[in-house]
Design an enzyme around this catalytic site. Sequence first.
Site, PDB file in Angstrom:
ATOM      1  CG  HIS A  44      60.022  27.344  45.348  1.00  0.00           C
ATOM      2  ND1 HIS A  44      60.892  27.393  46.421  1.00  0.00           N
ATOM      3  CD2 HIS A  44      59.479  26.106  45.348  1.00  0.00           C
ATOM      4  CE1 HIS A  44      60.863  26.229  47.039  1.00  0.00           C
ATOM      5  NE2 HIS A  44      60.012  25.435  46.417  1.00  0.00           N
ATOM      6  CB  SER A 102      71.957  30.244  36.165  1.00  0.00           C
ATOM      7  OG  SER A 102      70.971  29.656  36.965  1.00  0.00           O
ATOM      8  CG  ASN A 103      66.886  31.849  37.965  1.00  0.00           C
ATOM      9  OD1 ASN A 103      65.991  31.716  37.142  1.00  0.00           O
ATOM     10  ND2 ASN A 103      67.260  30.873  38.785  1.00  0.00           N
TER      11      ASN A 103
HETATM   12  C1  GAR Z   1      67.362  28.318  41.565  1.00  0.00           C
HETATM   13  O1  GAR Z   1      67.118  27.006  41.136  1.00  0.00           O
HETATM   14  C2  GAR Z   1      66.196  28.828  42.398  1.00  0.00           C
HETATM   15  O2  GAR Z   1      64.974  28.329  41.999  1.00  0.00           O
HETATM   16  C3  GAR Z   1      66.568  28.323  43.762  1.00  0.00           C
HETATM   17  O3  GAR Z   1      67.946  28.529  43.846  1.00  0.00           O
HETATM   18  C4  GAR Z   1      68.530  28.362  42.546  1.00  0.00           C
HETATM   19  C5  GAR Z   1      69.446  29.540  42.284  1.00  0.00           C
HETATM   20  O4  GAR Z   1      70.207  29.330  41.126  1.00  0.00           O
HETATM   21  N1  GAR Z   1      65.852  29.059  44.771  1.00  0.00           N
HETATM   22  C6  GAR Z   1      65.348  28.489  45.851  1.00  0.00           C
HETATM   23  O5  GAR Z   1      65.465  27.310  46.110  1.00  0.00           O
HETATM   24  C7  GAR Z   1      64.611  29.451  46.768  1.00  0.00           C
HETATM   25  N2  GAR Z   1      63.829  28.741  47.726  1.00  0.00           N
HETATM   26  P1  GAR Z   1      70.966  30.541  40.431  1.00  0.00           P
HETATM   27  O6  GAR Z   1      71.847  31.210  41.492  1.00  0.00           O
HETATM   28  O7  GAR Z   1      71.797  29.876  39.383  1.00  0.00           O
HETATM   29  O8  GAR Z   1      69.937  31.489  39.863  1.00  0.00           O
END
Ligand code: GAR
Length: 210
Positions: free
Chosen positions: A116, A18-19
């Site tokens: 993070h 999603s990011n």
């Molecule tokens: C996000 O919430 C990010 O902050 C976290 O993983 C998720 C990925 O979501 N990252 C960590 O915890 C790193 N230590 P996404 O795949 O939907 O972007």
Amino acid sequence: MQGENRWRLGVLGSGKGSNFVAIARAIEDGTLPAEVGLVISDVEGAGILQHARERGIPARFIAPGSFRTKLDPQAEAASIAALKEARIDLVVLAGFMRILKGDFLKAFDGRVVNIHPSLLPSFPGLEAWKQALDYGVKVTGCTVHLVDQGVDTGPILAQRAVPVLEGDTTASLHQRIQEAERTLYPETLARWARGESGLRIPPQSTHPAS
Ligand code: GAR
């Protein structure tokens, strides 16, 4: 725009992406002056690879090797080579669940950025939203920071606070944090690319905007 960089981003992620999608959308709508040159995942079926392929962006699964929390030396070397070959200016970690150290950070010195899901230095490490809920804090959030040799310890570029609400579950709190992440990450990269104040250490772009 004068002083604006147009970086080639290399995005690394292990999850649903999603990011990455938020960053790709900011590029598509012109608010983030960048392009994504490569997406890499250590998880073969990760949603982030699918999202990249749907957008015609090169996407590679690189098998991480036998360690649980880091890449083995071969995987690390393959990742560095792929990012160099793709002429990446800035490595963007978007839910990449392995620690990058040593050779990788040397290869992209000061040019690895992470998001993070807590207000660092509180709650580094895994499941930061769960740590926040278990601790009982009333405010948590997300942090964009440069990656150094520590775990979630590099210089902070931006943060956004998120309230912890009565009755929150790990899922509801994580979702609220992720909503904040999806605006904070692209906005921070855009401010950095534009050379706006407070965000130093710009990577050397080899692809200046025309
Ligand atoms: C996000 O919430 C990010 O902050 C976290 O993983 C998720 C990925 O979501 N990252 C960590 O915890 C790193 N230590 P996404 O795949 O939907 O972007």
